[in-house]
Scaffold this active site. Structure first.
Site, PDB file in Angstrom:
ATOM      1  N   ASP A  51       0.832  -1.203   0.000  1.00  0.00           N
ATOM      2  CA  ASP A  51       0.000   0.000   0.000  1.00  0.00           C
ATOM      3  C   ASP A  51       0.864   1.249   0.000  1.00  0.00           C
ATOM      4  O   ASP A  51       1.978   1.242   0.530  1.00  0.00           O
ATOM      5  CB  ASP A  51      -0.791   0.073   1.324  1.00  0.00           C
ATOM      6  CG  ASP A  51      -2.040  -0.753   1.272  1.00  0.00           C
ATOM      7  OD1 ASP A  51      -2.329  -1.338   0.232  1.00  0.00           O
ATOM      8  OD2 ASP A  51      -2.739  -0.793   2.310  1.00  0.00           O
ATOM      9  N   LYS A  73      -4.484   2.505  -2.524  1.00  0.00           N
ATOM     10  CA  LYS A  73      -5.008   3.857  -2.684  1.00  0.00           C
ATOM     11  C   LYS A  73      -4.470   4.814  -1.639  1.00  0.00           C
ATOM     12  O   LYS A  73      -4.151   4.444  -0.542  1.00  0.00           O
ATOM     13  CB  LYS A  73      -6.532   3.824  -2.516  1.00  0.00           C
ATOM     14  CG  LYS A  73      -7.239   3.224  -3.678  1.00  0.00           C
ATOM     15  CD  LYS A  73      -8.710   3.157  -3.401  1.00  0.00           C
ATOM     16  CE  LYS A  73      -9.384   4.469  -3.653  1.00  0.00           C
ATOM     17  NZ  LYS A  73      -9.657   4.743  -5.047  1.00  0.00           N
ATOM     18  N   MET A 186     -10.287   7.597   7.694  1.00  0.00           N
ATOM     19  CA  MET A 186     -10.572   8.227   6.381  1.00  0.00           C
ATOM     20  C   MET A 186     -11.674   9.283   6.448  1.00  0.00           C
ATOM     21  O   MET A 186     -12.532   9.330   5.573  1.00  0.00           O
ATOM     22  CB  MET A 186     -10.968   7.143   5.363  1.00  0.00           C
ATOM     23  CG  MET A 186      -9.832   6.212   5.027  1.00  0.00           C
ATOM     24  SD  MET A 186     -10.287   4.917   3.870  1.00  0.00           S
ATOM     25  CE  MET A 186     -11.034   3.707   4.939  1.00  0.00           C
TER      26      MET A 186
HETATM   27  N1  SAH Z   1      -5.940  -1.124   7.422  1.00  0.00           N
HETATM   28  C1  SAH Z   1      -5.607   0.149   8.003  1.00  0.00           C
HETATM   29  C2  SAH Z   1      -6.599   1.216   7.624  1.00  0.00           C
HETATM   30  C3  SAH Z   1      -6.610   1.498   6.131  1.00  0.00           C
HETATM   31  S1  SAH Z   1      -7.670   2.798   5.708  1.00  0.00           S
HETATM   32  C4  SAH Z   1      -5.517  -0.005   9.533  1.00  0.00           C
HETATM   33  O1  SAH Z   1      -5.918  -1.051  10.066  1.00  0.00           O
HETATM   34  O2  SAH Z   1      -5.027   0.911  10.191  1.00  0.00           O
HETATM   35  C5  SAH Z   1      -6.575   4.174   5.708  1.00  0.00           C
HETATM   36  C6  SAH Z   1      -6.850   5.065   6.884  1.00  0.00           C
HETATM   37  O3  SAH Z   1      -6.273   4.531   8.064  1.00  0.00           O
HETATM   38  C7  SAH Z   1      -6.277   6.455   6.778  1.00  0.00           C
HETATM   39  O4  SAH Z   1      -7.049   7.303   5.967  1.00  0.00           O
HETATM   40  C8  SAH Z   1      -6.297   6.876   8.226  1.00  0.00           C
HETATM   41  O5  SAH Z   1      -7.605   7.190   8.648  1.00  0.00           O
HETATM   42  C9  SAH Z   1      -5.895   5.573   8.913  1.00  0.00           C
HETATM   43  N2  SAH Z   1      -4.443   5.495   9.125  1.00  0.00           N
HETATM   44  C10 SAH Z   1      -3.604   4.572   8.648  1.00  0.00           C
HETATM   45  N3  SAH Z   1      -2.351   4.787   9.094  1.00  0.00           N
HETATM   46  C11 SAH Z   1      -2.409   5.870   9.884  1.00  0.00           C
HETATM   47  C12 SAH Z   1      -1.457   6.589  10.673  1.00  0.00           C
HETATM   48  N4  SAH Z   1      -0.175   6.228  10.720  1.00  0.00           N
HETATM   49  N5  SAH Z   1      -1.886   7.658  11.373  1.00  0.00           N
HETATM   50  C13 SAH Z   1      -3.176   8.040  11.354  1.00  0.00           C
HETATM   51  N6  SAH Z   1      -4.112   7.398  10.634  1.00  0.00           N
HETATM   52  C14 SAH Z   1      -3.744   6.338   9.919  1.00  0.00           C
END
Ligand code: SAH
Length: 269
Positions: A51, A73, A186
């Site tokens: 990703d 994405k 998101m």
């Molecule tokens: N599978 C991922 C989420 C994917 S969707 C998980 O379990 O964390 C992507 C969203 O995850 C981003 O838009 C944000 O809302 C959040 N996200 C992922 N990494 C992040 C980070 N380091 N800090 C803050 N938000 C994060």
């Protein structure tokens, strides 16, 4: 000593067989939040389909000979279509490679991991899923916000602010009525309308709210405000995705602890 313990741990983990695909959670950013299994998988894989959100420091842990293939994405930017990612996983697996599909956080939390394993299963391609620390829980913990607090909540709502096309958005007013803390993924592009709906559903505009952007990375920023001011404050202070938003009384403990400390701890500063 520590080297030999780590070596033993890394070399006694399950082995990726050629032609197999592992969906691996990379955690929120900092390589320290990888699981031992994820690290072991990175040290074995021939191909890493990753990703956009996966931290460069994590990618740097792959074998030097591994092929790194970007995918996935990132809000608002061009991305590889999902069908292409699935096609790539299949091609590499059918060519007998050891493939990992490396996803930010946990592969099954708002990450399309479900769709990907379904596609692999339909093709008869063997797969395995390695869980990871999800941003919605880890970002809060790293910011000293407990996702559950015995005196505050017995449940928590984890929601996306960006539902897939055709899936509609959650009923924010109904969610507000649950009276439980809300953790949003998101949501940065729609914060204003989400907050309005939550307030229309009964949450007070003074409900504590926090935003944790780029959690556990060198760009990490934390903002604590109130629901009614959330969108405007984020705009003013240029808080951007990737970010986790937490809404509810669980947020207050961060400030309570900061007030108790004679010298602000780094993460609370
Ligand atoms: N599978 C991922 C989420 C994917 S969707 C998980 O379990 O964390 C992507 C969203 O995850 C981003 O838009 C944000 O809302 C959040 N996200 C992922 N990494 C992040 C980070 N380091 N800090 C803050 N938000 C994060």
């Amino acid at each position: 000593m520590i080297e030999s313990i780590l070596h033993k741990m890394l070399t006694t983990r399950p082995v990726i067989a050629p032609g197999h695909v592992w969906l691996v959670g990379a955690g929120p950013g900092d390589p320290g939040q990888l699981t031992i299994d994820a690290l072991s998988a990175l040290r074995q894989a021939d191909v890493v389909i990753h990703d956009a959100l996966v931290d460069d420091r994590v990618l740097a842990l792959a074998r030097p000979e591994a092929r790194l293939v970007p995918s996935g994405k990132r809000g608002g930017q061009p991305s590889v279509p999902q069908t292409r990612t699935i096609e790539q996983m299949k091609q590499f697996a059918l060519a007998g490679m050891r493939v990992i599909r490396l996803k930010g956080g946990d592969p099954f939390v708002f990450g399309r991991g479900g769709e990907e394993v379904l596609a692999l299963a339909m093709e008869g391609i063997p797969f395995r899923v390695l869980p990871g620390l999800t941003a919605g829980i880890a970002a809060l913990a790293a910011a000293t916000i407990p996702i559950t607090l015995r005196s505050v909540n017995q449940a928590v709502v984890i929601a996306t602010g960006h539902a897939a096309e055709g899936n509609g958005s959650p009923d924010w007013r109904a969610i507000a009525k649950l009276g439980q803390p809300i953790v949003l993924y998101m949501a940065m592009a729609r914060l204003g309308s989400i907050a309005e709906e939550l307030i229309a559903g009964g949450l007070l505009p003074t409900t504590p709210a926090a935003v944790i952007a780029s959690a556990t990375t060198p760009d990490e920023r934390i903002l604590v405000t109130e629901l009614g001011k959330l969108a405007a404050t984020c705009e003013e202070r240029s808080f951007k995705a990737p970010a986790i938003v937490a809404i509810g009384d669980i947020v207050s403990i961060r400030q309570q602890i900061a007030d108790m400390l004679p010298v602000p701890a780094q993460r609370l500063g």
